[in-house]
Structure formats: structure tokens, C-alpha cells
Design a protein around this motif. Structure first.
Motif, PDB file in Angstrom:
ATOM      1  N   ALA A 106     -30.800  20.828 -82.038  1.00  0.00           N
ATOM      2  CA  ALA A 106     -30.362  21.917 -81.173  1.00  0.00           C
ATOM      3  C   ALA A 106     -29.350  21.442 -80.142  1.00  0.00           C
ATOM      4  O   ALA A 106     -28.445  22.190 -79.753  1.00  0.00           O
ATOM      5  CB  ALA A 106     -31.571  22.550 -80.480  1.00  0.00           C
ATOM      6  N   HIS A 107     -29.481  20.187 -79.707  1.00  0.00           N
ATOM      7  CA  HIS A 107     -28.544  19.617 -78.737  1.00  0.00           C
ATOM      8  C   HIS A 107     -27.317  18.989 -79.391  1.00  0.00           C
ATOM      9  O   HIS A 107     -26.488  18.400 -78.698  1.00  0.00           O
ATOM     10  CB  HIS A 107     -29.257  18.567 -77.877  1.00  0.00           C
ATOM     11  N   LEU A 108     -27.251  19.078 -80.720  1.00  0.00           N
ATOM     12  CA  LEU A 108     -26.133  18.497 -81.483  1.00  0.00           C
ATOM     13  C   LEU A 108     -26.004  16.997 -81.241  1.00  0.00           C
ATOM     14  O   LEU A 108     -24.905  16.442 -81.256  1.00  0.00           O
ATOM     15  CB  LEU A 108     -24.813  19.209 -81.146  1.00  0.00           C
ATOM     16  N   ASP A 109     -27.137  16.353 -81.028  1.00  0.00           N
ATOM     17  CA  ASP A 109     -27.164  14.905 -80.825  1.00  0.00           C
ATOM     18  C   ASP A 109     -27.488  14.253 -82.169  1.00  0.00           C
ATOM     19  O   ASP A 109     -28.652  14.006 -82.508  1.00  0.00           O
ATOM     20  CB  ASP A 109     -28.211  14.535 -79.774  1.00  0.00           C
ATOM     21  N   LEU A 110     -26.456  13.983 -82.950  1.00  0.00           N
ATOM     22  CA  LEU A 110     -26.650  13.459 -84.296  1.00  0.00           C
ATOM     23  C   LEU A 110     -27.225  12.047 -84.280  1.00  0.00           C
ATOM     24  O   LEU A 110     -28.026  11.686 -85.150  1.00  0.00           O
ATOM     25  CB  LEU A 110     -25.329  13.485 -85.064  1.00  0.00           C
ATOM     26  N   GLU A 152     -44.013  20.549 -88.358  1.00  0.00           N
ATOM     27  CA  GLU A 152     -43.722  20.305 -86.947  1.00  0.00           C
ATOM     28  C   GLU A 152     -42.417  20.982 -86.515  1.00  0.00           C
ATOM     29  O   GLU A 152     -42.317  21.480 -85.387  1.00  0.00           O
ATOM     30  CB  GLU A 152     -43.658  18.800 -86.696  1.00  0.00           C
ATOM     31  N   VAL A 153     -41.426  20.979 -87.398  1.00  0.00           N
ATOM     32  CA  VAL A 153     -40.170  21.645 -87.065  1.00  0.00           C
ATOM     33  C   VAL A 153     -40.376  23.145 -86.892  1.00  0.00           C
ATOM     34  O   VAL A 153     -39.831  23.770 -85.965  1.00  0.00           O
ATOM     35  CB  VAL A 153     -39.111  21.368 -88.155  1.00  0.00           C
ATOM     36  N   LEU A 154     -41.187  23.749 -87.764  1.00  0.00           N
ATOM     37  CA  LEU A 154     -41.411  25.193 -87.715  1.00  0.00           C
ATOM     38  C   LEU A 154     -42.554  25.589 -86.789  1.00  0.00           C
ATOM     39  O   LEU A 154     -42.714  26.783 -86.503  1.00  0.00           O
ATOM     40  CB  LEU A 154     -41.713  25.724 -89.123  1.00  0.00           C
ATOM     41  N   GLY A 155     -43.336  24.614 -86.334  1.00  0.00           N
ATOM     42  CA  GLY A 155     -44.505  24.934 -85.537  1.00  0.00           C
ATOM     43  C   GLY A 155     -44.251  24.889 -84.045  1.00  0.00           C
ATOM     44  O   GLY A 155     -43.272  25.455 -83.537  1.00  0.00           O
ATOM     45  N   ASP A 156     -45.118  24.165 -83.341  1.00  0.00           N
ATOM     46  CA  ASP A 156     -45.063  24.149 -81.880  1.00  0.00           C
ATOM     47  C   ASP A 156     -44.105  23.099 -81.325  1.00  0.00           C
ATOM     48  O   ASP A 156     -44.064  22.879 -80.117  1.00  0.00           O
ATOM     49  CB  ASP A 156     -46.462  23.925 -81.311  1.00  0.00           C
ATOM     50  N   GLY A 157     -43.347  22.434 -82.205  1.00  0.00           N
ATOM     51  CA  GLY A 157     -42.381  21.445 -81.729  1.00  0.00           C
ATOM     52  C   GLY A 157     -42.978  20.105 -81.387  1.00  0.00           C
ATOM     53  O   GLY A 157     -42.321  19.286 -80.737  1.00  0.00           O
ATOM     54  N   GLY A 205     -41.091  15.720 -86.005  1.00  0.00           N
ATOM     55  CA  GLY A 205     -40.354  16.890 -86.465  1.00  0.00           C
ATOM     56  C   GLY A 205     -39.854  17.751 -85.324  1.00  0.00           C
ATOM     57  O   GLY A 205     -38.726  18.246 -85.353  1.00  0.00           O
ATOM     58  N   GLY A 206     -40.695  17.939 -84.308  1.00  0.00           N
ATOM     59  CA  GLY A 206     -40.267  18.717 -83.153  1.00  0.00           C
ATOM     60  C   GLY A 206     -39.146  18.044 -82.384  1.00  0.00           C
ATOM     61  O   GLY A 206     -38.204  18.695 -81.930  1.00  0.00           O
TER      62      GLY A 206
END
Length: 277
Positions: A215-219, A198-203, A207-208
Motif C-alpha cells: 500500500a505504501h509502494l515500498d517495493l 493474513e493479507v485478506l484478514g486482520d493484517g 502477510g499483513g
């Protein structure tokens, strides 16, 4: 140990383990700050925002489809091939190296290949999970069939037991010691592979959403998604495999004498020595 004490111990010790993990989380946050590990309160607040926004249901349903659907397919194919390979020795010898090759290839390779074959949608992630979990179940089933007691198989042939009795009273209980941990391993692998796809796919899926939070740095939100996955792993494992694992571990392989009706005892055996009719 009585039944209620056994059940209490089975509940208390896992709870203490989770509590210890949360304590380590809080200690890491206290020592290194929110840039390394967000607080439990911030993570809970982020999870609440996720639930209120409506993103939770869509992400959860997508990931459950990828992980659970893929592992069910992998378990079905792996168990069928392992059972056939254990009963037919040449077939098992031919399939064993293929399963070893599939198991040795990193999951990320299968993720990329599945995207090339099936696209970046849900089917690619589901097939990837099935491919990576199938060899685990196949190897365990094959080993379990090969390690079965030959006396039980001979007894079943001599007494012409029906195939259902052979399957549920001899074959499946004989697979308990190797199949139960393999099922747990397959479930764990399915979540890791599904999230990677999911991380590498369509989001899509959890995982997406995790990749978006990164990406938003929202830990805090990223850790909320991770905590959700951890809870899902425990819940799905107990719902799908808990009762099955307990049955497998409880149903030990029957001895030949246990499958044959014993003659009834004498109505009034002597007091000194017990005799059979």
C-alpha cells in the motif's frame, strides 16, 4: 560415494541454487531498475529497518502460529483419516471423494469461509491452513496403505507381531515413497495459504506487513518480507521434516525374512561350500 562427500554434495548444490537465484535477482534489477526489482542492498537495508523497528518478532510469531500450527493439525487429521481409510476399505471409499472436493476448491474460498465461521483473527487462518493441507496428506496416506505389500501384512498376522512393530517396521516405512513428498507439498501450501489469509484478514503476520508495504509502494520492504518467508520455508522444512524425511526414505519396507530371526551359521563351515546348520 563416501559419507562426507554425500553430505558435502547435499550442502553445495542447494547453496549453488540459492546463489543462482540471487544472481537472477541482481540481473533483473540491473536490467529493469528499482521500480521492477529492488537491489539486494536495498532489500537488505529494508530488512534491517524491519528488524530494528520490532515489527519482525510480532509478525513472525503470528505467521508461524498460522502456518505451522495449521499444517500440523492438517497432517494429524489427514494421516489419521488416511490410515483408517486404508485399513477400512469402505471408509476410505467414502472419504476419498470428499477429500477430492476439498482439494479442488481454491484456497481463497476456504479463507473467506473461515473468516465467516471463525472471524478474521488467528483461528480463521489456522483452520484454513489445516483444511487445505489435510486432503494432501490423506490422499498420500490412503494410497500408501493401499499399495502396501500384502505378504507383509499376512506375515505380521501369522507371526502375531505387536501393533508397534507393524506400525514402525511395516506400515510407516511402506508409506515412505508417497508420504515424504506429500509432507513437503503440505508445508509449501501452508505458507501460501497462511499469507493469503493474513493479507485478506486482520493484517496480522507477515502477510499483513506485506500488504502494508504494498500500500505504501515500498517495493524494497515488500521484497524483504518475501525473502524472509523464503528463508522460513527452508528452515522450517529442514527442522520439522528433514530428519523425518531422511528416516522415511532410509527405512524401506522390511521383507518378511528380515523380520524373522535367521538360524545361526555353523561355527566352522566347510571351505568349498557354505552350509547352514
Amino acid at each position: 560415494m563416501t559419507g562426507w562427500r554425500r553430505r558435502a554434495a547435499a550442502l553445495i548444490w542447494p547453496t549453488l541454487g540459492i546463489a543462482a537465484l540471487l544472481m537472477v535477482w541482481a540481473l533483473v534489477h540491473h536490467a529493469y531498475g528499482a521500480l521492477v526489482m529492488p537491489s539486494l542492498a536495498d532489500t537488505a537495508a529494508a530488512f534491517q529497518r524491519i528488524a530494528v523497528s520490532g515489527a519482525l518478532i510480532n509478525a513472525l510469531s503470528s505467521t508461524l502460529l498460522h502456518a505451522v500450527g495449521g499444517v500440523l493439525l492438517g497432517i494429524a487429521v489427514g494421516f489419521a483419516l488416511g490410515l483408517a481409510g486404508g485399513l477400512i476399505v469402505p471408509l476410505g471409499a467414502a472419504l476419498a471423494p470428499i477429500a477430492s472436493i476439498i482439494l479442488a476448491i481454491p484456497p481463497i474460498v476456504w479463507v473467506v469461509l473461515s473468516f465467516l465461521w471463525f472471524g478474521v483473527g488467528g483461528l480463521g487462518a489456522l483452520i484454513t491452513v489445516a483444511i487445505t493441507t489435510m486432503p494432501v496428506i490423506f490422499a498420500a496416506t490412503l494410497q500408501g496403505i493401499r499399495a502396501r505389500d500384502p505378504l507383509l501384512a499376512e506375515m505380521a498376522t501369522v507371526f502375531r507381531l505387536p501393533w508397534r512393530s507393524r506400525l514402525f517396521r511395516i506400515t510407516l516405512p511402506g508409506l515412505a515413497t508417497v508420504l515424504a513428498p506429500a509432507l513437503t507439498t503440505a508445508i509449501a501450501i501452508s505458507w501460501k495459504v497462511a499469507l493469503t489469509a493474513e493479507v485478506l484478514g486482520d493484517g496480522s503476520g507477515i502477510g499483513g506487513r506485506f500488504a502494508e508495504a504494498r500500500a505504501h509502494l515500498d517495493l524494497a520492504e515488500a521484497m524483504a518480507w518475501i525473502a524472509l518467508v523464503a528463508c522460513l520455508v527452508l528452515v522450517v522444512d529442514q527442522i520439522s521434516l528433514g530428519s523425518l524425511r531422511r528416516w522415511l526414505l532410509r527405512a524401506q519396507p522390511a521383507s518378511p525374512s528380515a523380520l524373522i530371526e535367521q538360524p545361526a551359521r555353523c561355527a566352522a563351515p566347510p571351505a568349498a561350500t557354505e552350509r547352514r546348520c
